[in-house]
Design an enzyme around this catalytic site. Sequence first.
Site, PDB file in Angstrom:
ATOM      1  N   GLY A  89       0.839  -1.193   0.000  1.00 26.98           N
ATOM      2  CA  GLY A  89       0.000   0.000   0.000  1.00 26.98           C
ATOM      3  C   GLY A  89       0.872   1.240   0.000  1.00 26.98           C
ATOM      4  O   GLY A  89       2.051   1.191  -0.354  1.00 26.98           O
ATOM      5  N   ARG A  90       0.299   2.354   0.414  1.00 28.25           N
ATOM      6  CA  ARG A  90       1.065   3.601   0.450  1.00 28.25           C
ATOM      7  C   ARG A  90       1.855   3.777   1.739  1.00 28.25           C
ATOM      8  O   ARG A  90       2.762   4.598   1.812  1.00 28.25           O
ATOM      9  CB  ARG A  90       0.146   4.799   0.227  1.00 28.25           C
ATOM     10  CG  ARG A  90      -0.233   4.938  -1.225  1.00 28.25           C
ATOM     11  CD  ARG A  90      -0.869   6.264  -1.534  1.00 28.25           C
ATOM     12  NE  ARG A  90      -2.230   6.318  -1.053  1.00 28.25           N
ATOM     13  CZ  ARG A  90      -2.736   7.322  -0.351  1.00 28.25           C
ATOM     14  NH1 ARG A  90      -1.999   8.351  -0.011  1.00 28.25           N
ATOM     15  NH2 ARG A  90      -3.996   7.299   0.026  1.00 28.25           N
ATOM     16  N   GLU A  93       5.807   3.896   1.882  1.00 24.71           N
ATOM     17  CA  GLU A  93       6.424   5.091   1.299  1.00 24.71           C
ATOM     18  C   GLU A  93       6.883   6.076   2.377  1.00 24.71           C
ATOM     19  O   GLU A  93       7.953   6.652   2.284  1.00 24.71           O
ATOM     20  CB  GLU A  93       5.393   5.747   0.373  1.00 24.71           C
ATOM     21  CG  GLU A  93       5.799   7.062  -0.234  1.00 24.71           C
ATOM     22  CD  GLU A  93       4.658   7.636  -1.041  1.00 24.71           C
ATOM     23  OE1 GLU A  93       4.125   8.694  -0.658  1.00 24.71           O
ATOM     24  OE2 GLU A  93       4.283   7.006  -2.055  1.00 24.71           O
ATOM     25  N   CYS A 119       4.191  -6.411  -2.236  1.00 25.04           N
ATOM     26  CA  CYS A 119       3.796  -5.221  -2.978  1.00 25.04           C
ATOM     27  C   CYS A 119       4.788  -4.082  -2.774  1.00 25.04           C
ATOM     28  O   CYS A 119       5.931  -4.168  -3.167  1.00 25.04           O
ATOM     29  CB  CYS A 119       2.373  -4.841  -2.582  1.00 25.04           C
ATOM     30  SG  CYS A 119       1.569  -3.704  -3.712  1.00 25.04           S
ATOM     31  N   HIS A 120       4.373  -2.991  -2.130  1.00 24.47           N
ATOM     32  CA  HIS A 120       5.252  -1.865  -1.823  1.00 24.47           C
ATOM     33  C   HIS A 120       5.974  -2.047  -0.492  1.00 24.47           C
ATOM     34  O   HIS A 120       6.800  -1.204  -0.120  1.00 24.47           O
ATOM     35  CB  HIS A 120       4.458  -0.556  -1.800  1.00 24.47           C
ATOM     36  CG  HIS A 120       4.022  -0.088  -3.145  1.00 24.47           C
ATOM     37  ND1 HIS A 120       3.017  -0.700  -3.851  1.00 24.47           N
ATOM     38  CD2 HIS A 120       4.455   0.941  -3.912  1.00 24.47           C
ATOM     39  CE1 HIS A 120       2.841  -0.074  -5.004  1.00 24.47           C
ATOM     40  NE2 HIS A 120       3.709   0.929  -5.068  1.00 24.47           N
ATOM     41  N   TYR A 139       5.705  -5.108  -6.259  1.00 33.35           N
ATOM     42  CA  TYR A 139       4.874  -4.456  -7.273  1.00 33.35           C
ATOM     43  C   TYR A 139       5.826  -3.868  -8.316  1.00 33.35           C
ATOM     44  O   TYR A 139       6.892  -3.344  -7.952  1.00 33.35           O
ATOM     45  CB  TYR A 139       3.992  -3.375  -6.629  1.00 33.35           C
ATOM     46  CG  TYR A 139       3.018  -2.807  -7.614  1.00 33.35           C
ATOM     47  CD1 TYR A 139       1.928  -3.558  -8.044  1.00 33.35           C
ATOM     48  CD2 TYR A 139       3.217  -1.550  -8.167  1.00 33.35           C
ATOM     49  CE1 TYR A 139       1.050  -3.074  -8.995  1.00 33.35           C
ATOM     50  CE2 TYR A 139       2.335  -1.045  -9.114  1.00 33.35           C
ATOM     51  CZ  TYR A 139       1.259  -1.809  -9.532  1.00 33.35           C
ATOM     52  OH  TYR A 139       0.389  -1.322 -10.476  1.00 33.35           O
TER      53      TYR A 139
END
Length: 195
Positions: A89-90, A93, A119-120, A139
């Site tokens: 997800g975000r 980050e 993923c992330h 990802y």
Amino acid sequence: MAAKKILMLVGDYVEDYEAMVPFQMLQMVGHQVHAVCPDKQPGERVRTAVHDFEGEQTYSEKPGHWFVVNADFATVDPARYDALVIPGGRAPEYLRLNPRIIEIVRHFAAGDKPIAAICHGQQLLAAAGVLEGRRCTAYPAVRPELERAGGIWCEINEGYSNAYVDGKLVTAPAWPAHPEWMRRFLELLGSRIEP
């Protein structure tokens, strides 16, 4: 199988399925899972996002559920845990900007403890500098970071449903890989699920 104590790193806009599903699956087979988030206390919530693959050039994002943090980030001792889960997800980050998060990730890598990232989530591994020479996936948009951190990119199948294991590290590209990703992680944990 001896139950393991597993730490999960989450934050606002963590991918809904990538937090909820492993959290529930790992508990279902008897493991204890503590989900932590910087600046959140047990019982507080993080907002999740649902990422979907609908034919555009990248994933779409929709509001997800609230996910309840069940342990205190400020007092968590990674030495008391057997394994680490990093959803995507975000959240990764900005979580990678937190020095304590980086310290926690490095602890698990240096101790050769099982790590599952999806993923992330691999952005945390890259930021922690623990991917040098490791075969992994993520990802596709994370590929440049993964390779700059010394990781060896492994291809993603058409359905985003594959996972890779390199030593005690298991990685996957996105939530469609949950069956393979969690199966391989459970094997690293020594979990047995009888048919």
